[in-house]
Motif scaffolding. Structure first.
Motif, PDB file in Angstrom:
ATOM      1  N   LEU A   1      32.800 -52.225  18.522  1.00  0.00           N
ATOM      2  CA  LEU A   1      32.314 -51.901  17.183  1.00  0.00           C
ATOM      3  C   LEU A   1      30.837 -51.496  17.242  1.00  0.00           C
ATOM      4  CD1 LEU A   1      33.192 -51.899  14.172  1.00  0.00           C
ATOM      5  CD2 LEU A   1      32.259 -54.216  14.048  1.00  0.00           C
ATOM      6  N   GLY A   2      30.056 -52.170  18.079  1.00  0.00           N
ATOM      7  CA  GLY A   2      28.624 -51.910  18.158  1.00  0.00           C
ATOM      8  C   GLY A   2      28.194 -50.997  19.292  1.00  0.00           C
ATOM      9  N   PHE A   3      29.129 -50.498  20.093  1.00  0.00           N
ATOM     10  CA  PHE A   3      28.778 -49.696  21.275  1.00  0.00           C
ATOM     11  C   PHE A   3      27.973 -48.451  20.896  1.00  0.00           C
ATOM     12  CE2 PHE A   3      29.874 -46.381  24.439  1.00  0.00           C
ATOM     13  CZ  PHE A   3      29.274 -46.964  25.543  1.00  0.00           C
ATOM     14  N   ARG A   4      26.861 -48.255  21.617  1.00  0.00           N
ATOM     15  CA  ARG A   4      25.967 -47.121  21.359  1.00  0.00           C
ATOM     16  C   ARG A   4      25.623 -46.340  22.621  1.00  0.00           C
ATOM     17  NH1 ARG A   4      27.513 -48.495  17.199  1.00  0.00           N
ATOM     18  NH2 ARG A   4      26.403 -48.826  15.257  1.00  0.00           N
ATOM     19  N   GLY A   5      26.472 -46.409  23.641  1.00  0.00           N
ATOM     20  CA  GLY A   5      26.251 -45.611  24.839  1.00  0.00           C
ATOM     21  C   GLY A   5      25.306 -46.213  25.850  1.00  0.00           C
ATOM     22  N   LYS A   6      25.100 -47.510  25.786  1.00  0.00           N
ATOM     23  CA  LYS A   6      24.255 -48.217  26.758  1.00  0.00           C
ATOM     24  C   LYS A   6      25.146 -49.165  27.554  1.00  0.00           C
ATOM     25  CE  LYS A   6      20.414 -46.719  24.731  1.00  0.00           C
ATOM     26  NZ  LYS A   6      19.939 -45.454  25.137  1.00  0.00           N
ATOM     27  N   GLY A   7      24.673 -49.526  28.760  1.00  0.00           N
ATOM     28  CA  GLY A   7      25.486 -50.432  29.545  1.00  0.00           C
ATOM     29  C   GLY A   7      24.841 -50.826  30.851  1.00  0.00           C
ATOM     30  N   TYR A   8      25.645 -51.412  31.712  1.00  0.00           N
ATOM     31  CA  TYR A   8      25.162 -52.001  32.952  1.00  0.00           C
ATOM     32  C   TYR A   8      24.932 -50.990  34.068  1.00  0.00           C
ATOM     33  CZ  TYR A   8      26.862 -56.081  30.451  1.00  0.00           C
ATOM     34  OH  TYR A   8      27.078 -57.030  29.495  1.00  0.00           O
ATOM     35  N   SER A   9      25.607 -49.854  34.004  1.00  0.00           N
ATOM     36  CA  SER A   9      25.475 -48.821  35.028  1.00  0.00           C
ATOM     37  C   SER A   9      25.999 -47.509  34.453  1.00  0.00           C
ATOM     38  CB  SER A   9      26.273 -49.188  36.280  1.00  0.00           C
ATOM     39  OG  SER A   9      27.672 -49.138  36.003  1.00  0.00           O
TER      40      SER A   9
ATOM     41  N   LYS B   1      23.009 -58.925  22.049  1.00  0.00           N
ATOM     42  CA  LYS B   1      22.863 -59.343  20.657  1.00  0.00           C
ATOM     43  C   LYS B   1      21.476 -59.037  20.098  1.00  0.00           C
ATOM     44  CE  LYS B   1      23.452 -63.452  17.816  1.00  0.00           C
ATOM     45  NZ  LYS B   1      22.320 -64.344  17.702  1.00  0.00           N
ATOM     46  N   GLU B   2      20.457 -59.221  20.911  1.00  0.00           N
ATOM     47  CA  GLU B   2      19.076 -59.042  20.455  1.00  0.00           C
ATOM     48  C   GLU B   2      18.753 -57.619  19.995  1.00  0.00           C
ATOM     49  OE1 GLU B   2      16.326 -58.369  24.272  1.00  0.00           O
ATOM     50  OE2 GLU B   2      17.632 -60.122  24.475  1.00  0.00           O
ATOM     51  N   TYR B   3      19.556 -56.644  20.392  1.00  0.00           N
ATOM     52  CA  TYR B   3      19.293 -55.257  19.995  1.00  0.00           C
ATOM     53  C   TYR B   3      19.690 -54.976  18.541  1.00  0.00           C
ATOM     54  CZ  TYR B   3      18.457 -54.628  24.935  1.00  0.00           C
ATOM     55  OH  TYR B   3      17.963 -54.749  26.209  1.00  0.00           O
ATOM     56  N   GLY B   4      20.544 -55.820  17.985  1.00  0.00           N
ATOM     57  CA  GLY B   4      20.882 -55.720  16.572  1.00  0.00           C
ATOM     58  C   GLY B   4      21.953 -54.712  16.206  1.00  0.00           C
ATOM     59  N   VAL B   5      22.435 -53.923  17.158  1.00  0.00           N
ATOM     60  CA  VAL B   5      23.406 -52.875  16.812  1.00  0.00           C
ATOM     61  C   VAL B   5      24.773 -53.451  16.447  1.00  0.00           C
ATOM     62  CG1 VAL B   5      22.223 -51.041  18.079  1.00  0.00           C
ATOM     63  CG2 VAL B   5      24.000 -52.370  19.225  1.00  0.00           C
ATOM     64  N   CYS B   6      25.144 -54.549  17.072  1.00  0.00           N
ATOM     65  CA  CYS B   6      26.442 -55.145  16.749  1.00  0.00           C
ATOM     66  C   CYS B   6      26.423 -55.745  15.345  1.00  0.00           C
ATOM     67  CB  CYS B   6      26.814 -56.202  17.781  1.00  0.00           C
ATOM     68  SG  CYS B   6      27.033 -55.531  19.440  1.00  0.00           S
ATOM     69  N   GLN B   7      25.346 -56.444  15.023  1.00  0.00           N
ATOM     70  CA  GLN B   7      25.236 -57.011  13.679  1.00  0.00           C
ATOM     71  C   GLN B   7      25.215 -55.894  12.643  1.00  0.00           C
ATOM     72  OE1 GLN B   7      22.208 -59.992  12.931  1.00  0.00           O
ATOM     73  NE2 GLN B   7      22.276 -59.585  10.736  1.00  0.00           N
ATOM     74  N   GLN B   8      24.463 -54.841  12.895  1.00  0.00           N
ATOM     75  CA  GLN B   8      24.399 -53.729  11.950  1.00  0.00           C
ATOM     76  C   GLN B   8      25.767 -53.065  11.791  1.00  0.00           C
ATOM     77  OE1 GLN B   8      21.594 -52.714  10.002  1.00  0.00           O
ATOM     78  NE2 GLN B   8      23.370 -51.832   8.992  1.00  0.00           N
ATOM     79  N   SER B   9      26.476 -52.901  12.895  1.00  0.00           N
ATOM     80  CA  SER B   9      27.814 -52.314  12.826  1.00  0.00           C
ATOM     81  C   SER B   9      28.768 -53.202  12.042  1.00  0.00           C
ATOM     82  CB  SER B   9      28.365 -52.080  14.242  1.00  0.00           C
ATOM     83  OG  SER B   9      27.566 -51.148  14.915  1.00  0.00           O
ATOM     84  N   LEU B  10      28.666 -54.514  12.219  1.00  0.00           N
ATOM     85  CA  LEU B  10      29.488 -55.460  11.461  1.00  0.00           C
ATOM     86  C   LEU B  10      29.143 -55.380   9.976  1.00  0.00           C
ATOM     87  CD1 LEU B  10      31.529 -57.768  11.233  1.00  0.00           C
ATOM     88  CD2 LEU B  10      29.628 -59.355  11.742  1.00  0.00           C
ATOM     89  N   GLU B  11      27.859 -55.379   9.649  1.00  0.00           N
ATOM     90  CA  GLU B  11      27.441 -55.298   8.245  1.00  0.00           C
ATOM     91  C   GLU B  11      27.941 -54.005   7.615  1.00  0.00           C
ATOM     92  OE1 GLU B  11      23.207 -55.833   8.554  1.00  0.00           O
ATOM     93  OE2 GLU B  11      23.387 -58.019   8.679  1.00  0.00           O
ATOM     94  N   ASN B  12      27.874 -52.895   8.346  1.00  0.00           N
ATOM     95  CA  ASN B  12      28.371 -51.614   7.832  1.00  0.00           C
ATOM     96  C   ASN B  12      29.876 -51.673   7.584  1.00  0.00           C
ATOM     97  OD1 ASN B  12      25.794 -50.561   8.018  1.00  0.00           O
ATOM     98  ND2 ASN B  12      26.180 -49.441   9.904  1.00  0.00           N
ATOM     99  N   LEU B  13      30.614 -52.308   8.525  1.00  0.00           N
ATOM    100  CA  LEU B  13      32.055 -52.432   8.360  1.00  0.00           C
ATOM    101  C   LEU B  13      32.414 -53.293   7.157  1.00  0.00           C
ATOM    102  CD1 LEU B  13      34.883 -51.879   9.677  1.00  0.00           C
ATOM    103  CD2 LEU B  13      34.586 -54.065  10.851  1.00  0.00           C
ATOM    104  N   ILE B  14      31.713 -54.405   6.993  1.00  0.00           N
ATOM    105  CA  ILE B  14      31.979 -55.324   5.878  1.00  0.00           C
ATOM    106  C   ILE B  14      31.708 -54.634   4.535  1.00  0.00           C
ATOM    107  CG2 ILE B  14      31.170 -57.442   4.749  1.00  0.00           C
ATOM    108  CD1 ILE B  14      30.776 -58.606   7.608  1.00  0.00           C
TER     109      ILE B  14
END
Length: 137
Positions: free
Chosen positions: A16-24, A121-134
């Motif tokens: 839900l919060g994925f924004r094209g960042k990751g581990y590699s 979690k600290e980046y806030g994108v997941c929370q923002q995506s959840l708030e947008n969905l709600i």
């Protein structure tokens, strides 16, 4: 019918919060492909699994088909998300159904509990995506 995408429980919120960042680079390419498939066809099926899933397949932290380098943390996240989202291994959702399920079962308060310890979690994108969905009607 296309093959089901496999998700461990915490990957519902991650996607839900994925924004094209990751581990590699390989991980990001794989995840972008999965996210694109889900967003292009919300009827794509997702099966809840206990261990490595479609997203984990390209993770540099993967040790084998069951264990990753941060297994204790991941197991805690999966358990917390299973409880918060009422998920069990073997459940099958379309991405459309999964988003409705998240909207129905996850609150911002539950999010903070379920995602406790997640480095993203600290980046806030997941929370923002959840708030947008709600907020969606």
């Amino acid at each position: 019918m296309a093959e089901k995408i496999k998700f461990r429980p915490h990957h519902f919120m991650c996607t839900l919060g994925f924004r094209g960042k990751g581990y590699s680079l390989g991980f990001v390419r794989n995840y972008k492909k999965i996210a694109q498939q889900l967003n292009d066809n919300e009827e794509t099926q997702i099966e809840v699994v206990q261990f490595m899933d479609s997203i984990c397949s390209a993770c540099p932290n993967k040790i084998d088909e069951i264990v990753c380098k941060t297994q204790d943390k991941i197991s805690k996240l999966d358990a917390a998300h299973s409880a918060a989202l009422s998920l069990k291994v073997g459940d099958i959702f379309t991405w459309k159904q999964a988003k409705e399920h998240i909207k129905k079962n996850m609150s911002v308060e539950k999010f903070h509990t379920a995602c406790h310890g997640c480095s993203w979690k600290e980046y806030g994108v997941c929370q923002q995506s959840l708030e947008n969905l709600i907020e969606q009607p």
